[in-house]
Write a protein that holds these residues in place. Sequence first.
Motif, PDB file in Angstrom:
ATOM      1  N   PHE A 157      50.354 -18.988  47.115  1.00 20.56           N
ATOM      2  CA  PHE A 157      48.911 -19.259  47.042  1.00 20.56           C
ATOM      3  C   PHE A 157      48.184 -19.245  48.395  1.00 20.56           C
ATOM      4  O   PHE A 157      46.976 -19.085  48.422  1.00 20.56           O
ATOM      5  N   THR A 158      48.907 -19.486  49.489  1.00 16.26           N
ATOM      6  CA  THR A 158      48.175 -19.656  50.751  1.00 16.26           C
ATOM      7  C   THR A 158      48.401 -18.497  51.729  1.00 16.26           C
ATOM      8  O   THR A 158      47.461 -17.777  52.077  1.00 16.26           O
ATOM      9  N   TYR A 159      49.664 -18.316  52.172  1.00 15.86           N
ATOM     10  CA  TYR A 159      49.906 -17.338  53.251  1.00 15.86           C
ATOM     11  C   TYR A 159      49.398 -15.923  52.941  1.00 15.86           C
ATOM     12  O   TYR A 159      48.811 -15.283  53.826  1.00 15.86           O
ATOM     13  N   PRO A 160      49.617 -15.388  51.710  1.00 18.55           N
ATOM     14  CA  PRO A 160      49.191 -13.988  51.500  1.00 18.55           C
ATOM     15  C   PRO A 160      47.680 -13.794  51.609  1.00 18.55           C
ATOM     16  O   PRO A 160      47.225 -12.656  51.732  1.00 18.55           O
ATOM     17  N   PHE A 161      46.911 -14.886  51.594  1.00 17.32           N
ATOM     18  CA  PHE A 161      45.454 -14.743  51.509  1.00 17.32           C
ATOM     19  C   PHE A 161      44.741 -15.054  52.822  1.00 17.32           C
ATOM     20  O   PHE A 161      43.534 -15.234  52.851  1.00 17.32           O
ATOM     21  N   HIS A 162      45.507 -15.111  53.888  1.00 21.19           N
ATOM     22  CA  HIS A 162      44.909 -15.092  55.226  1.00 21.19           C
ATOM     23  C   HIS A 162      45.903 -14.438  56.184  1.00 21.19           C
ATOM     24  O   HIS A 162      47.043 -14.161  55.808  1.00 21.19           O
ATOM     25  N   ASP A 163      45.498 -14.254  57.424  1.00 20.35           N
ATOM     26  CA  ASP A 163      46.352 -13.534  58.369  1.00 20.35           C
ATOM     27  C   ASP A 163      47.461 -14.465  58.866  1.00 20.35           C
ATOM     28  O   ASP A 163      47.350 -15.076  59.933  1.00 20.35           O
ATOM     29  N   ASP A 164      48.528 -14.549  58.075  1.00 19.69           N
ATOM     30  CA  ASP A 164      49.646 -15.440  58.406  1.00 19.69           C
ATOM     31  C   ASP A 164      50.803 -14.600  58.957  1.00 19.69           C
ATOM     32  O   ASP A 164      51.059 -13.501  58.461  1.00 19.69           O
ATOM     33  N   PRO A 165      51.523 -15.135  59.962  1.00 14.56           N
ATOM     34  CA  PRO A 165      52.615 -14.331  60.550  1.00 14.56           C
ATOM     35  C   PRO A 165      53.748 -14.007  59.576  1.00 14.56           C
ATOM     36  O   PRO A 165      54.518 -13.080  59.818  1.00 14.56           O
ATOM     37  N   SER A 166      53.845 -14.737  58.476  1.00 16.37           N
ATOM     38  CA  SER A 166      54.924 -14.444  57.522  1.00 16.37           C
ATOM     39  C   SER A 166      54.620 -13.211  56.659  1.00 16.37           C
ATOM     40  O   SER A 166      55.522 -12.668  56.018  1.00 16.37           O
ATOM     41  N   ASN A 167      53.370 -12.772  56.630  1.00 20.73           N
ATOM     42  CA  ASN A 167      53.032 -11.640  55.754  1.00 20.73           C
ATOM     43  C   ASN A 167      53.708 -10.354  56.228  1.00 20.73           C
ATOM     44  O   ASN A 167      53.993 -10.190  57.429  1.00 20.73           O
ATOM     45  N   ALA A 168      53.947  -9.463  55.287  1.00 22.54           N
ATOM     46  CA  ALA A 168      54.638  -8.204  55.613  1.00 22.54           C
ATOM     47  C   ALA A 168      54.140  -7.146  54.648  1.00 22.54           C
ATOM     48  O   ALA A 168      54.698  -6.991  53.574  1.00 22.54           O
ATOM     49  N   TYR A 169      53.059  -6.446  55.021  1.00 15.63           N
ATOM     50  CA  TYR A 169      52.501  -5.470  54.066  1.00 15.63           C
ATOM     51  C   TYR A 169      52.507  -4.072  54.682  1.00 15.63           C
ATOM     52  O   TYR A 169      52.587  -3.911  55.919  1.00 15.63           O
ATOM     53  N   ASN A 170      52.433  -3.099  53.820  1.00 17.90           N
ATOM     54  CA  ASN A 170      52.391  -1.694  54.210  1.00 17.90           C
ATOM     55  C   ASN A 170      51.145  -1.471  55.089  1.00 17.90           C
ATOM     56  O   ASN A 170      50.026  -1.751  54.644  1.00 17.90           O
ATOM     57  N   PRO A 171      51.299  -0.955  56.323  1.00 18.87           N
ATOM     58  CA  PRO A 171      50.118  -0.776  57.191  1.00 18.87           C
ATOM     59  C   PRO A 171      49.034   0.086  56.552  1.00 18.87           C
ATOM     60  O   PRO A 171      47.854  -0.054  56.894  1.00 18.87           O
ATOM     61  N   LEU A 172      49.412   0.950  55.604  1.00 14.41           N
ATOM     62  CA  LEU A 172      48.391   1.783  54.944  1.00 14.41           C
ATOM     63  C   LEU A 172      47.432   0.960  54.090  1.00 14.41           C
ATOM     64  O   LEU A 172      46.404   1.461  53.640  1.00 14.41           O
ATOM     65  N   LEU A 173      47.777  -0.315  53.864  1.00 21.33           N
ATOM     66  CA  LEU A 173      46.906  -1.184  53.059  1.00 21.33           C
ATOM     67  C   LEU A 173      45.986  -2.053  53.910  1.00 21.33           C
ATOM     68  O   LEU A 173      45.291  -2.923  53.384  1.00 21.33           O
ATOM     69  N   SER A 174      46.009  -1.844  55.227  1.00 22.03           N
ATOM     70  CA  SER A 174      45.304  -2.772  56.138  1.00 22.03           C
ATOM     71  C   SER A 174      43.856  -3.041  55.731  1.00 22.03           C
ATOM     72  O   SER A 174      43.410  -4.193  55.718  1.00 22.03           O
TER      73      SER A 174
END
Length: 415
Positions: free
Chosen positions: A190-207
């Motif tokens: 609920f929290t980390y994916p919805f702000h710029d958190d260091p734990s996130n790991a997404y495809n750079p093409l989705l920036s």
Amino acid sequence: MYNETKEKGSITMSYRTLSEQEAVEYARSIPNLFPQDAQLVSREIGDGNLNFVFRIQDEGPSGKSIIFKQALPYVRVIGDSWPLTLDRARIESEALLLENELYPGSVPEVYHHDNELALIVMEDLSKYQIMRKGLVERKRYPNFAKQIGTFLARTLFLTSDLALSPVEKKRKAASFTNPELCNITENFVFTYPFHDDPSNAYNPLLSNMVQQIWNDNELKLEIARLKEGFMTRGQALLHGDLHTGSIMVTEEDTKIIDPEFAYYGPMGFDIGALIANLLLNYSAHEGHTLEPQERESYQAYLLDTVVQVWNVFEAEFRNLWEEKAQEAYAKIPGYVDAYLQDVLQDTVGYAGCKMMRRVIGLAHVSDLESISDPALRAKGETLALTIGQELILKRSSITSIDKVIALVASSTAQQ
Ligand SMILES: Nc1ncnc2c1ncn2[C@@H]1O[C@H](COP(=O)(O)OP(=O)(O)O)[C@@H](O)[C@H]1O
Ligand SMILES: CSC[C@H]1O[C@H](OP(=O)(O)O)[C@H](O)[C@@H]1O
């Protein structure tokens, strides 16, 4: 070997992580598990984020095998920099025992559990396959919707205030208090994916898309409401992490594993987790290089499974209500319909959060990760994020499962 001695009340408990050899010796010491002359071998087969799982087999004539699951005092994928309660093994074994009472045969049989060692000894389901892997191979499971829908209805209804006395229900809720595992969900879903958190790991093409999500206050307000429901709404005993990696299947049968996140929460969180993971596989199909007919056929199968899961859940839940509801208001006309409408809208919102966390956050799914080309993977991930946002934002207008399917179809058409 990790060694920890800690005080719990007046009892001194000694925990150590078992080596494969020690696991074999321990298995030999459990009465009636293996024949005296068993030739036991052990292999670590765990692929989850948190624990060790060993398969111990008699290479002698009995051929018998069992599973040892041991919790570590930290998160396995991170290491001892991230301590985590051993109590999760107690919660998991108690949840498995209870689920087996509520819906016999739906979970692996627990042969033995040892809270000091945070250890569960259970039935080996090696003839079954982790459902996520089966879906990645585009397999179909004709009995799955019936079995999981019934599991959801029985475990959720029969642990709720609808079926239990308020005292019994609150006692159960207390024994399944699971703060550290809930904290993982609160942060990583609920929290980390919805702000710029260091734990996130997404495809750079989705920036760009991710940046828009982080700036979308309307979306974040809805996620805040859903998180608050997860934190405060102790409706029923949940599995707590019911994704397709926590389900083992054959063509005929379904078993649910890994309820270490079990706690009293909103029913829709479990149903939503399952639907999210079916829709993640659906979304991944936008990135697979396939004949259109094959893609459409499998996507249609997944959507049909979503509909059937909900329909079976609803029908079983209504039967249980009719036959077993103890709650004083259960017979008030309209209450069951209003109750199920709330559960559906929660389901839809939680499904949206669960889809989005698997694209932006730390823990990804092989449905999408099996697409090696980042540009193709981004197609599937974009659809997953689009469907996730739609589910969260439009959940209060969802009055039937068919509306969920219509929303998925329109998101797909806009791709
Ligand atoms: N009862 C079982 N029978 C066979 N394999 C199992 C069983 N329980 C777990 N496994 C295997 O071990 C893996 C990790 O188990 P899981 O309970 O999901 O661990 P974690 O809590 O670390 O996620 C599963 O993906 C599955 O392959
Ligand atoms: C940092 S834990 C991330 C993630 O791992 C758990 O899943 P599993 O043990 O089944 O792989 C759970 O979904 C947590 O949110």
